[in-house]
Design an enzyme around this catalytic site. Structure first.
Site, PDB file in Angstrom:
ATOM      1  N   LYS A 122       0.795  -1.184  -0.041  1.00 11.86           N
ATOM      2  CA  LYS A 122       0.151  -0.011  -0.151  1.00 11.86           C
ATOM      3  C   LYS A 122       0.727   1.153   0.017  1.00 11.86           C
ATOM      4  O   LYS A 122       2.239   1.300   0.368  1.00 11.86           O
ATOM      5  CB  LYS A 122      -0.923   0.050   1.249  1.00 11.86           C
ATOM      6  CG  LYS A 122      -2.085   0.996   0.979  1.00 11.86           C
ATOM      7  CD  LYS A 122      -3.247   0.202   0.524  1.00 11.86           C
ATOM      8  CE  LYS A 122      -4.662   0.877   0.482  1.00 11.86           C
ATOM      9  NZ  LYS A 122      -5.736   0.273  -0.114  1.00 11.86           N
TER      10      LYS A 122
HETATM   11  P1  NAD Z   1     -13.374   7.786  -2.321  1.00  9.95           P
HETATM   12  O1  NAD Z   1     -12.557   8.844  -2.062  1.00  9.95           O
HETATM   13  O2  NAD Z   1     -13.868   7.498  -3.866  1.00  9.95           O
HETATM   14  O3  NAD Z   1     -14.855   8.080  -1.471  1.00  9.95           O
HETATM   15  C1  NAD Z   1     -14.460   8.148  -0.034  1.00  9.95           C
HETATM   16  C2  NAD Z   1     -15.749   8.531   0.474  1.00  9.95           C
HETATM   17  O4  NAD Z   1     -15.498   8.682   1.964  1.00  9.95           O
HETATM   18  C3  NAD Z   1     -16.144   9.810   0.024  1.00  9.95           C
HETATM   19  O5  NAD Z   1     -17.694  10.008  -0.103  1.00  9.95           O
HETATM   20  C4  NAD Z   1     -15.721  11.256   1.336  1.00  9.95           C
HETATM   21  O6  NAD Z   1     -16.723  12.024   1.553  1.00  9.95           O
HETATM   22  C5  NAD Z   1     -16.225  10.059   2.492  1.00  9.95           C
HETATM   23  N1  NAD Z   1     -15.506  10.224   3.673  1.00  9.95           N
HETATM   24  C6  NAD Z   1     -14.104  10.621   3.837  1.00  9.95           C
HETATM   25  N2  NAD Z   1     -13.892  11.127   5.113  1.00  9.95           N
HETATM   26  C7  NAD Z   1     -15.046  10.755   5.834  1.00  9.95           C
HETATM   27  C8  NAD Z   1     -15.434  10.649   6.908  1.00  9.95           C
HETATM   28  N3  NAD Z   1     -14.393  11.515   8.124  1.00  9.95           N
HETATM   29  N4  NAD Z   1     -16.863  10.558   7.437  1.00  9.95           N
HETATM   30  C9  NAD Z   1     -17.542  10.182   6.500  1.00  9.95           C
HETATM   31  N5  NAD Z   1     -17.416  10.070   5.362  1.00  9.95           N
HETATM   32  C10 NAD Z   1     -15.900  10.429   4.901  1.00  9.95           C
HETATM   33  O7  NAD Z   1     -12.894   6.266  -1.889  1.00  9.95           O
HETATM   34  P2  NAD Z   1     -13.073   4.953  -2.178  1.00  9.95           P
HETATM   35  O8  NAD Z   1     -12.389   4.439  -3.420  1.00  9.95           O
HETATM   36  O9  NAD Z   1     -14.666   4.714  -2.289  1.00  9.95           O
HETATM   37  O10 NAD Z   1     -12.818   4.251  -0.877  1.00  9.95           O
HETATM   38  C11 NAD Z   1     -13.556   3.877   0.226  1.00  9.95           C
HETATM   39  C12 NAD Z   1     -13.133   2.965   1.308  1.00  9.95           C
HETATM   40  O11 NAD Z   1     -12.897   1.655   0.361  1.00  9.95           O
HETATM   41  C13 NAD Z   1     -11.521   3.050   1.713  1.00  9.95           C
HETATM   42  O12 NAD Z   1     -11.423   2.537   2.942  1.00  9.95           O
HETATM   43  C14 NAD Z   1     -10.552   2.126   0.469  1.00  9.95           C
HETATM   44  O13 NAD Z   1      -9.606   1.605   1.131  1.00  9.95           O
HETATM   45  C15 NAD Z   1     -11.689   0.989   0.488  1.00  9.95           C
HETATM   46  N6  NAD Z   1     -11.505   0.180  -0.675  1.00  9.95           N
HETATM   47  C16 NAD Z   1     -11.454   1.023  -2.064  1.00  9.95           C
HETATM   48  C17 NAD Z   1     -11.367   0.072  -3.264  1.00  9.95           C
HETATM   49  C18 NAD Z   1     -11.540   0.948  -4.713  1.00  9.95           C
HETATM   50  O14 NAD Z   1     -11.705   0.078  -5.475  1.00  9.95           O
HETATM   51  N7  NAD Z   1     -11.843   2.064  -4.785  1.00  9.95           N
HETATM   52  C19 NAD Z   1     -11.193  -1.194  -3.043  1.00  9.95           C
HETATM   53  C20 NAD Z   1     -10.968  -1.615  -1.818  1.00  9.95           C
HETATM   54  C21 NAD Z   1     -11.226  -1.014  -0.765  1.00  9.95           C
END
Ligand code: NAD
Length: 424
Positions: A113
């Site tokens: 990561k």
């Molecule tokens: P993203 O940046 O597209 O979205 C993140 C969301 O979280 C946004 O809506 C943001 O406003 C919200 N957020 C941020 N801080 C916050 C807070 N303090 N309280 C409430 N909401 C908050 O990110 P993503 O790609 O959707 O990733 C989200 C989660 O999923 C992360 O934990 C990431 O590690 C995990 N993840 C993502 C992927 C992927 O393919 N994108 C894969 C596996 C896991």
């Protein structure tokens, strides 16, 4: 065990959460537990200084990281996060969860990561590009299609991956698309990648709901995070007849008992870059989110969200961990006591890394598959993996998280055992 000098002392730190999860699996591993210490130590951690010339001519320095937690089963795989709270402890934990996730899905990867401590929304596009290119150059020593393959995470996207791929390629004098995944389609990206993680949350959620007699049609869902993962998972559940009654992001918490119209919310968010102010729901206090009446909770934002106190008050049947590490171990215990099922992150959000794997394979072969083929292959891998984890949980009478860790750790430690320790 030697204390890790770089691990924060705080018992709520993500790395400590991960270590406690590993402690829980050890008693189930038989002779392989002899090798478990390897999972308590990241193989390699790189901290880089990134000087950035801002648009106004001033120079600012940012701290970046790339951690390769375990490479026993193949090259490292894992996203790159741009967020003001990123630190080494968090990146270590996220890399370790990638090790477990890739093994739980039986993908031929280790875990890695990366991240930069930065608020990407505070930078202009030019500043973001220069930051990304310098970061990529700095970690260029340890990444590569056969070494470690980054992907998007919170705060990064396909555009950032295109800059990373181009920078790495420029530094090597030839185009190397397989160095990152999550790229735009026209640069070696894969169809289906953008929606894959949310799709995986939906598939694993439906499978566990079916096994536990929870109806999706008419179910009330509360969602934290309306980004890449949360929005797609919610869209699929809405299509399947569920009602999204609450959505929380960094800007606001929305509630509508009749269901929030996701199409309208998506349009609103695209225009205002946040959900605050959306007219189709009422805004409620942030903490109230955790006390709402719901059937399914989907945390899809950041780690460390479900504390013991919140777990005690949660009113739901099923938690689908779209985010990485949203639940503390003590909250896991409370949820288990209260009969609330948790589909753990390492399986629930593994759709993204599965299609990333397909993207890497397609880049290697320079031969690209249709979206239908990708979704079919992904659905099979995810459905088989969650079924295996559910069966193992029944056999061992343990939580789905411990079961997923047993499946993963057996694969990793067997690889470790058979490879042995060099130089012996
Ligand atoms: P993203 O940046 O597209 O979205 C993140 C969301 O979280 C946004 O809506 C943001 O406003 C919200 N957020 C941020 N801080 C916050 C807070 N303090 N309280 C409430 N909401 C908050 O990110 P993503 O790609 O959707 O990733 C989200 C989660 O999923 C992360 O934990 C990431 O590690 C995990 N993840 C993502 C992927 C992927 O393919 N994108 C894969 C596996 C896991």
């Amino acid at each position: 065990m030697e204390k890790l000098s770089y691990a924060s002392e705080s018992s709520t730190s993500p790395w400590v959460t991960y270590l406690r999860q590993i402690d829980r699996v050890a008693p189930h591993l038989g002779d392989l537990a002899h090798w478990i210490e390897t999972l308590r130590h990241p193989k390699r951690a790189l901290i880089v200084d990134i000087p950035l010339q801002m648009d106004d001519g001033t120079i600012r320095h940012f701290e970046g990281y790339r951690v390769q937690h375990n490479l026993s089963r193949g090259p490292g795989k894992g996203g790159v996060r741009y967020h003001p709270d990123v630190d080494l402890n968090e990146v270590m934990a996220l890399s370790a969860w990638m090790t477990i996730k890739c093994a739980a899905l039986n993908l031929p990867y280790g875990g890695a990561k990366g991240g930069i401590r930065v608020d990407p929304f505070s930078l202009s596009e030019g500043e973001l590009e220069r930051l990304t290119r310098r970061y990529t150059s700095e970690i260029g020593l340890i990444i590569g299609p056969q070494k470690d393959i980054p992907a998007p995470d919170v705060g990064t996207n396909g555009k950032v991956m295109a800059w990373m791929m181009d920078t790495y390629s420029m530094n090597h004098g030839t185009t190397i698309t397989g160095v990152v995944t999550g790229k735009p389609i026209h640069l070696g990206g894969s169809l289906g990648r953008e929606k894959a993680t949310g799709r995986g949350v939906f598939i694993t959620g439906c499978e566990v709901a079916k096994r536990s007699g929870i109806e999706i049609e008419g179910a009330k869902i509360a969602l934290q995070g309306f980004g890449n993962v949360g929005s797609e998972a919610a869209r699929l559940f809405e299509k399947a007849g569920a009602r999204i009654v609450a959505v929380q992001d960094h800007s606001a918490t929305l509630y509508n008992e009749a269901g929030i119209d996701l199409t309208e919310l998506t349009v609103w968010q695209a225009e205002s870059k946040q959900i605050a102010g959306f007219p189709g729901a009422q805004e409620i206090a942030k903490e109230e989110f955790w006390t709402l009446q719901m059937d399914i909770l989907i945390p899809a934002a950041l780690e460390g969200q479900i504390t013991r106190e919140r777990a005690e008050n949660l009113s739901c049947k099923l938690v689908l961990e779209g985010a990485n590490g949203p639940t503390y171990p003590e909250a896991d215990d409370v949820l288990a006591e209260r009969g609330i099922l948790v589909v753990p992150d390492v399986i629930c959000n593994a759709g993204g890394v599965t299609v990333s794997y397909f993207e890497w394979v397609q880049d290697m072969a320079s031969f690209f598959w249709s979206e239908e083929e990708i979704n079919q292959r992904m659905d099979k891998i995810i459905t088989d993996a969650i079924a295996h984890v559910c069966d193992k949980a029944e056999e061992k009478n343990c939580s789905l998280r411990t079961s997923a860790y047993i499946v993963a750790c057996e694969r990793i430690l067997l690889a470790r055992k058979d490879r042995g320790i060099y130089p012996g």
